[in-house]
Design an enzyme around this catalytic site. Structure first.
Site, short mmCIF file in Angstrom:
data_model
loop_
_atom_site.label_atom_id
_atom_site.label_comp_id
_atom_site.label_asym_id
_atom_site.label_seq_id
_atom_site.Cartn_x
_atom_site.Cartn_y
_atom_site.Cartn_z
N GLY A 180 0.81 -1.15 -0.16
CA GLY A 180 -0.11 0.19 0.07
C GLY A 180 0.88 1.17 0.03
O GLY A 180 2.16 1.23 -0.45
N SER A 181 0.51 2.48 0.49
CA SER A 181 1.17 3.60 0.44
C SER A 181 2.31 3.45 1.33
O SER A 181 2.29 2.81 2.25
CB SER A 181 0.26 4.74 0.61
OG SER A 181 -0.44 4.50 2.16
N VAL A 184 1.13 4.63 5.14
CA VAL A 184 0.53 3.61 5.94
C VAL A 184 1.61 2.53 6.31
O VAL A 184 1.84 1.81 7.17
CB VAL A 184 -0.77 2.86 5.24
CG1 VAL A 184 -1.24 1.57 5.97
CG2 VAL A 184 -1.65 4.05 5.15
N GLY A 185 2.41 2.06 5.20
CA GLY A 185 3.25 1.07 5.23
C GLY A 185 4.29 1.40 6.29
O GLY A 185 4.81 0.46 7.27
N GLU A 202 5.60 -3.32 0.87
CA GLU A 202 5.79 -2.91 -0.45
C GLU A 202 4.98 -1.68 -0.64
O GLU A 202 3.83 -1.63 -0.46
CB GLU A 202 5.39 -3.87 -1.62
CG GLU A 202 6.26 -5.04 -1.79
CD GLU A 202 7.45 -4.62 -2.18
OE1 GLU A 202 7.99 -3.61 -2.79
OE2 GLU A 202 8.77 -5.42 -1.80
N CYS A 236 1.96 0.95 -8.66
CA CYS A 236 3.30 1.69 -7.67
C CYS A 236 4.42 1.74 -8.59
O CYS A 236 5.38 2.69 -8.58
CB CYS A 236 3.72 0.64 -6.64
SG CYS A 236 3.58 -1.00 -7.41
P1 NAD Z 1 -3.27 2.53 1.32
O1 NAD Z 1 -1.95 2.46 2.34
O2 NAD Z 1 -4.22 3.50 1.43
O3 NAD Z 1 -3.97 0.86 2.05
C1 NAD Z 1 -3.42 -0.21 1.81
C2 NAD Z 1 -4.18 -1.18 2.75
O4 NAD Z 1 -3.71 -0.76 4.24
C3 NAD Z 1 -5.57 -1.04 2.62
O5 NAD Z 1 -6.27 -2.27 2.87
C4 NAD Z 1 -6.04 -0.19 4.01
O6 NAD Z 1 -7.41 -0.36 4.68
C5 NAD Z 1 -4.85 -0.72 4.85
N1 NAD Z 1 -4.65 0.23 6.09
C6 NAD Z 1 -4.65 1.45 5.97
N2 NAD Z 1 -4.45 1.99 7.18
C7 NAD Z 1 -3.95 1.04 7.99
C8 NAD Z 1 -3.27 0.88 9.15
N3 NAD Z 1 -3.06 2.00 10.05
N4 NAD Z 1 -2.83 -0.54 9.75
C9 NAD Z 1 -3.15 -1.40 9.00
N5 NAD Z 1 -3.61 -1.17 7.67
C10 NAD Z 1 -4.18 -0.20 7.22
O7 NAD Z 1 -3.01 2.18 -0.04
P2 NAD Z 1 -4.10 2.11 -1.34
O8 NAD Z 1 -4.53 3.23 -1.72
O9 NAD Z 1 -4.95 0.86 -1.03
O10 NAD Z 1 -3.08 1.65 -2.68
C11 NAD Z 1 -2.42 2.46 -3.21
C12 NAD Z 1 -0.79 2.60 -2.60
O11 NAD Z 1 -0.56 1.41 -2.76
C13 NAD Z 1 0.03 3.46 -3.72
O12 NAD Z 1 0.93 4.25 -2.95
C14 NAD Z 1 0.95 2.36 -4.40
O13 NAD Z 1 1.88 2.79 -4.79
C15 NAD Z 1 0.86 1.54 -3.54
N6 NAD Z 1 1.34 -0.05 -4.17
C16 NAD Z 1 2.47 -0.50 -3.90
C17 NAD Z 1 2.83 -1.76 -4.72
C18 NAD Z 1 4.18 -2.36 -4.34
O14 NAD Z 1 4.40 -3.54 -4.63
N7 NAD Z 1 5.07 -1.63 -4.15
C19 NAD Z 1 1.81 -2.30 -5.16
C20 NAD Z 1 0.43 -1.72 -5.34
C21 NAD Z 1 0.20 -0.56 -4.71
#
Ligand code: NAD
Length: 438
Positions: A180-181, A184-185, A202, A236
């Site tokens: 994810g972002s 958050v990551g 990731e 991403c």
């Molecule tokens: P996001 O970070 O908003 O959410 C990702 C997940 O985390 C969701 O399931 C969300 O509900 C969960 N989440 C949110 N807050 C949390 C917390 N405090 N604790 C635990 N879980 C939590 O990301 P998104 O909008 O779903 O996806 C887009 C982002 O993902 C972009 O930044 C993109 O670059 C990244 N991405 C990275 C890769 C990679 O492999 N590097 C692949 C796909 C997407």
């Protein structure tokens, strides 16, 4: 069922699951067949729920099946080594599952990402509990339905919900894999590490494409179309910066080709096979796109696309900008939309410095027919992946996937690398019964 009950049920199911690799191999192979039998439903869900253009959704589906087939065989790979010791004793080093793998996933690859995390976790004998993005819940629940046709009860469970559910999963699973972002990551990594559990994350990217003076422009245009604009830039690995090496004349030629190719791309209904760009995932994301375009007009130029959808349909256009100052946030921070910024430099050294001048390091592409130059530049790029003469987006499903710097944390995903992440090593020393300790 509460999350604690789900985790308990997963733990109970995991022990017999871990004990039988032959059954795990057969189950993963059956899953590939089950998925194939439900191809159209899964593809439709991706199109309807996250607006993935249908041709891309079919590609994502095919990738998920290939991953399941790959890991159905990987289950039977050697799971350890024998370490030399005094005859007749043995030392074995064996890989063992952690227990319950907690997977937290984004919406942009609602089938492939859950599968590329779950398949190696399951292959190595873990149970899986997955918290999908709240924007891809229906697809995730259908994945669970398919999994339940094949896997023992409790081995794969989806827990829909928001950030709070994700946070609870971090607290209760034995190992965490997040995509994810970056924002958050980083918090997920900090929390999981503070609990003493293994974690991989990731995250985002701001990938550069370096265009050398000898790059073929027609090929380049096709690679940038996919890299920067496929799935409306919501990857991403999307190309965010196009760094042209050469003089102003060369830049003008490259820009002319890229602008013409971007403007040809068709936006519209993701169900239509001709559609290249579908709507962005939600109106907040569209707001970010519109703000980035307004900002680009203030500090530089928009040279292709940049259109705003007045119908409220969140449809972006393939957008190229020029002359944005290199230190500006647009040149450094991810906007999850089809926007790529063009910059010119005079030398490859400058191109490498500019490519590396961001906090992200997921992937990069180099466009040239000079093999020697591509090797030399690849080695100096601070990214986990490099594509030569290919789009930044997309890496084969069995190759290690991941980035450097703020793009990733922990071990790589995909391929054999992922088998290591979902296991820990146990060293077993076997002494002959006749050995006397003094
Ligand atoms: P996001 O970070 O908003 O959410 C990702 C997940 O985390 C969701 O399931 C969300 O509900 C969960 N989440 C949110 N807050 C949390 C917390 N405090 N604790 C635990 N879980 C939590 O990301 P998104 O909008 O779903 O996806 C887009 C982002 O993902 C972009 O930044 C993109 O670059 C990244 N991405 C990275 C890769 C990679 O492999 N590097 C692949 C796909 C997407």
């Amino acid at each position: 069922m509460t999350l604690s009950e789900i985790i308990l049920r997963a733990s109970d199911a995991q022990r017999p699951w871990a004990a039988n690799p032959i059954a795990r191999s057969a189950a993963l192979s059956n899953l590939a067949k089950t998925f194939t039998a439900h191809r159209d439903q899964l593809v439709d869900l991706m199109v309807d729920e996250v607006y993935k253009p249908i041709t891309e959704a079919r590609g994502e589906f095919a990738r998920a099946v290939a991953i399941l087939e790959y890991f159905s065989q990987a289950v039977l790979d050697p799971d350890g080594t024998s370490i030399p010791t005094t005859d007749p004793n043995f030392i074995l080093s064996l890989r063992r599952p952690y227990g319950v793998a907690g997977l937290i996933t984004p919406w942009n690859f609602p089938v492939a990402i859950p599968i590329w995390k779950a398949a190696p976790a399951l292959a190595m004998g873990n149970a899986v509990v997955i918290k999908p993005s709240e924007f891809a819940t229906k697809t995730a629940l259908f994945l669970q339905e398919l999994m339940e046709k094949v896997l023992p009860q409790g081995i794969f469970t989806v827990v829909p919900g928001d950030a709070e559910v994700g946070a609870q999963l971090v607290n209760s699973a034995d190992i965490i894999s997040f995509t994810g972002s970056a924002k958050v990551g980083q918090s997920v990594v900090a929390r999981t590490a503070s609990l003493g559990k293994p974690v991989q994350a990731e995250m985002g990217g701001h990938s550069p494409a370096i265009v050398l003076p000898d790059a073929d422009l027609e090929l380049l245009a096709s690679q940038i179309q996919i890299g920067a604009f496929s799935y409306s830039g919501q990857k991403c690995t999307a190309t965010r910066r196009i760094i042209i090496v050469g003089d102003e004349k060369r830049k003008a030629e490259v820009v002319e080709t890229l602008v013409a190719s971007a403007e040809k791309l068709v936006g519209g209904d993701p169900r239509d096979e001709k559609t290249f760009l579908g709507p962005l995932i939600h109106s907040d994301s569209y707001k970010n796109y519109a703000e980035a375009i307004a900002l680009a007009k203030q500090v530089g130029k928009v040279i292709a696309g940049g259109k705003i959808d007045a119908t409220g349909g969140n449809l972006p256009s393939a957008t190229l900008t020029d002359s944005i100052p290199v230190e500006h946030q647009l040149m450094c921070e991810e906007v999850f939309a089809p926007i790529a910024h063009v910059a010119r430099v005079s030398t490859t050294d400058e191109a490498i410095s500019l490519a590396n001048a961001v906090r992200y390091g997921l992937t990069a592409s180099i466009h040239t027919s000079d093999l020697e130059a591509s090797l030399r530049i690849s080695r100096r790029l601070e990214t986990g992946m490099v594509k030569v003469n290919g789009p930044t987006a997309g890496v084969d499903f069995h190759a290690p996937f991941g980035g450097d710097k703020d793009s990733s944390y922990g071990m790589r995903e995909q391929g054999k690398a992922s088998l290591d992440f979902y296991t820990h090593t146990q060293t077993i020393t076997l002494n002959s019964g006749a050995r006397k300790f003094q």
